[in-house]
Design a protein around this motif. Structure first.
Motif, PDB file in Angstrom:
ATOM      1  N   VAL A   6       0.559  -1.152  -0.256  1.00 58.90           N
ATOM      2  CA  VAL A   6      -0.188  -0.211  -0.173  1.00 58.90           C
ATOM      3  C   VAL A   6       0.934   1.417  -0.056  1.00 58.90           C
ATOM      4  CG1 VAL A   6      -1.550   1.376   1.413  1.00 58.90           C
ATOM      5  CG2 VAL A   6      -1.619  -1.094   1.251  1.00 58.90           C
ATOM      6  N   ILE A  10      -1.162   6.385   1.446  1.00 63.30           N
ATOM      7  CA  ILE A  10      -2.955   6.232   1.300  1.00 63.30           C
ATOM      8  C   ILE A  10      -3.057   5.576   3.090  1.00 63.30           C
ATOM      9  CG2 ILE A  10      -4.360   3.830   1.191  1.00 63.30           C
ATOM     10  CD1 ILE A  10      -3.084   3.736  -2.314  1.00 63.30           C
ATOM     11  N   VAL A  11      -2.025   5.178   2.961  1.00 61.93           N
ATOM     12  CA  VAL A  11      -2.088   5.208   5.049  1.00 61.93           C
ATOM     13  C   VAL A  11      -1.992   5.997   5.505  1.00 61.93           C
ATOM     14  CG1 VAL A  11      -0.349   3.304   6.718  1.00 61.93           C
ATOM     15  CG2 VAL A  11      -0.351   2.269   4.375  1.00 61.93           C
ATOM     16  N   HIS A  12      -0.782   7.205   5.299  1.00 61.18           N
ATOM     17  CA  HIS A  12      -1.096   8.082   5.952  1.00 61.18           C
ATOM     18  C   HIS A  12      -2.734   9.188   6.133  1.00 61.18           C
ATOM     19  CE1 HIS A  12      -0.100  12.625   7.246  1.00 61.18           C
ATOM     20  NE2 HIS A  12       0.681  11.432   8.095  1.00 61.18           N
ATOM     21  N   SER A  13      -3.023   8.921   5.182  1.00 65.14           N
ATOM     22  CA  SER A  13      -4.525   9.936   4.913  1.00 65.14           C
ATOM     23  C   SER A  13      -5.527   8.481   6.016  1.00 65.14           C
ATOM     24  CB  SER A  13      -4.856   8.933   3.436  1.00 65.14           C
ATOM     25  OG  SER A  13      -5.216   8.185   3.116  1.00 65.14           O
ATOM     26  N   ARG A  14      -5.581   7.698   6.271  1.00 65.86           N
ATOM     27  CA  ARG A  14      -6.132   6.967   7.692  1.00 65.86           C
ATOM     28  C   ARG A  14      -5.524   6.688   8.541  1.00 65.86           C
ATOM     29  NH1 ARG A  14      -5.607   0.730   3.763  1.00 65.86           N
ATOM     30  NH2 ARG A  14      -6.991   2.188   2.023  1.00 65.86           N
ATOM     31  N   LEU A  15      -4.469   7.472   9.059  1.00 62.36           N
ATOM     32  CA  LEU A  15      -4.166   7.928  11.050  1.00 62.36           C
ATOM     33  C   LEU A  15      -4.974   8.918  11.110  1.00 62.36           C
ATOM     34  CD1 LEU A  15      -0.687   7.474  10.128  1.00 62.36           C
ATOM     35  CD2 LEU A  15      -2.613   5.877  11.015  1.00 62.36           C
ATOM     36  N   ARG A  16      -5.028   8.883  12.191  1.00 62.49           N
ATOM     37  CA  ARG A  16      -6.218  10.004  12.754  1.00 62.49           C
ATOM     38  C   ARG A  16      -4.906  10.104  14.382  1.00 62.49           C
ATOM     39  NH1 ARG A  16     -11.389   9.827  14.975  1.00 62.49           N
ATOM     40  NH2 ARG A  16     -11.337   7.609  15.014  1.00 62.49           N
TER      41      ARG A  16
END
Length: 163
Positions: A6, A10-16
């Motif tokens: 991935v 994309i991974v970073h955009s899913r982190l909060r």
């Protein structure tokens, strides 16, 4: 497969990121805690989670040895509490122990195993919360025999079973 290719973006955009427990668990269907192995700390967290996360969301602990009864005291929905103990190193061993407590529902147990299976893990399902769970008990049994001539072959057999 434990890892999928991935893109980092994309991974970073899913982190909060948050310092608020209520914000962190808002709208989730599964919480897996990995706080320190201290029953009081886990009890406090699960009491808060039970109030913040409505059923049927699953509340799982990654404890390596504590029985559910030691940290479930402040919860009212014990049917959704379960243990999901990852073996170490978790990135290399796809196996994890799924341990139900005395009040864990069949639905929680089934859903927890289905989630891990869908993620490429191999759940070892324990129907009862026994001291040390399965892997710790096997490790202790192997350690008691490590000076016998059969130790190496048994160690290999257990490793092959787990992978």
């Amino acid at each position: 497969m434990l890892f999928r290719s991935v893109e980092p973006a994309i991974v970073h955009s899913r982190l909060r990121f948050t310092t608020s427990l209520s914000d962190a668990v808002s709208g989730v269907g599964l919480v897996v805690e990995s706080v320190t192995e201290d029953a009081a700390t886990k009890r406090d967290l699960f009491t808060q989670l039970d109030a913040l996360v409505p059923p049927p969301a699953i509340l799982a602990s990654n404890t390596s040895a504590l029985p559910i009864a030691e940290f479930s005291g402040g919860t009212t929905h014990r049917e959704r509490l379960i243990i999901a103990h990852f073996l170490q190193p978790a990135h290399a061993l796809p196996v994890l122990e799924v341990v139900r407590g005395p009040e864990t529902s069949d639905a929680t147990d089934t859903a927890m195993c289905a989630i891990w299976t869908a993620l490429g893990r191999r759940p070892l399902r324990m129907r009862r919360d026994e001291p040390g769970f399965l892997i710790n008990r096997l490790q202790h049994a192997l350690r008691s025999e490590e000076h016998t001539s059969e130790f190496q072959s048994r160690q290999y057999l257990v490793c092959r079973l787990l992978l």
